[in-house]
Write a protein that holds these residues in place. Sequence first.
Motif: not given
Lengths: 115, 114
Positions: A32, A93, A95, A99-102
């Motif tokens: 992503y 990232s 995902v 998916n941790t939003g890193k």
Amino acid sequence: DQQVKQNSPSLSVQEGRISILNCDYTNSMFDYFLWYKKYPAEGPTFLISISSIKDKNEDGRFTVFLNKSAKHLSLHIVPSQPGDSAVYFCAASVVRSSNTGKLIFGQGTTLQVKP
Amino acid sequence: DTAVSQTPKYLVTQMGNDKSIKCEQNLGHDTMYWYKQDSKKFLKIMFSYNNKELIINETVPNRFSPKSPDKAHLNLHINSLELGDSAVYFCASSLAGAHYNEQFFGPGTRLTVL
């Protein structure tokens, strides 16, 4: 070891013409990708994103292209406007698996659109 | 009606001091982040909290300690400040799940350690 690279620190284009900002990545796990825009003394703001299952995403004047085989993405702005002058950050990232939003950011490209 | 706010905007301090940066979001998000933008302009994630639980903890010196009293606040405390800590620190927030990546950033705090 920078996994996301924006090799052009700056770009200058004439108003009304196309701006093309480039980004390369090395980690094939990235699925992503996002572009953020940043004005001086402000935080980055989300602009447009693309999933790795697509090769193009369009939103008004902004289009992001993804070439997975080349691990390359680009942001096209057509037509460019003086208000588009800002720093543009590419981010990537992972995902699907976790998916941790890193987000991993590139170092940014400063776009100047001349009237 | 600021979405993500940080205080202070500028912070100048001496080496060895302890300082805190505060962050608040009024977007109803459940995940908050701290990023550091160094002199080379790279934005690097430091920490992330989801509903007050630490979910990202990058390789950051333990002099840096995030604290999340509730899901609208994520503060960053830095002990024994060093010259290399000089940077711009950005707070961000998002919703978990599909919207993790569309993060809303605060205006940044420019920290200068003398």
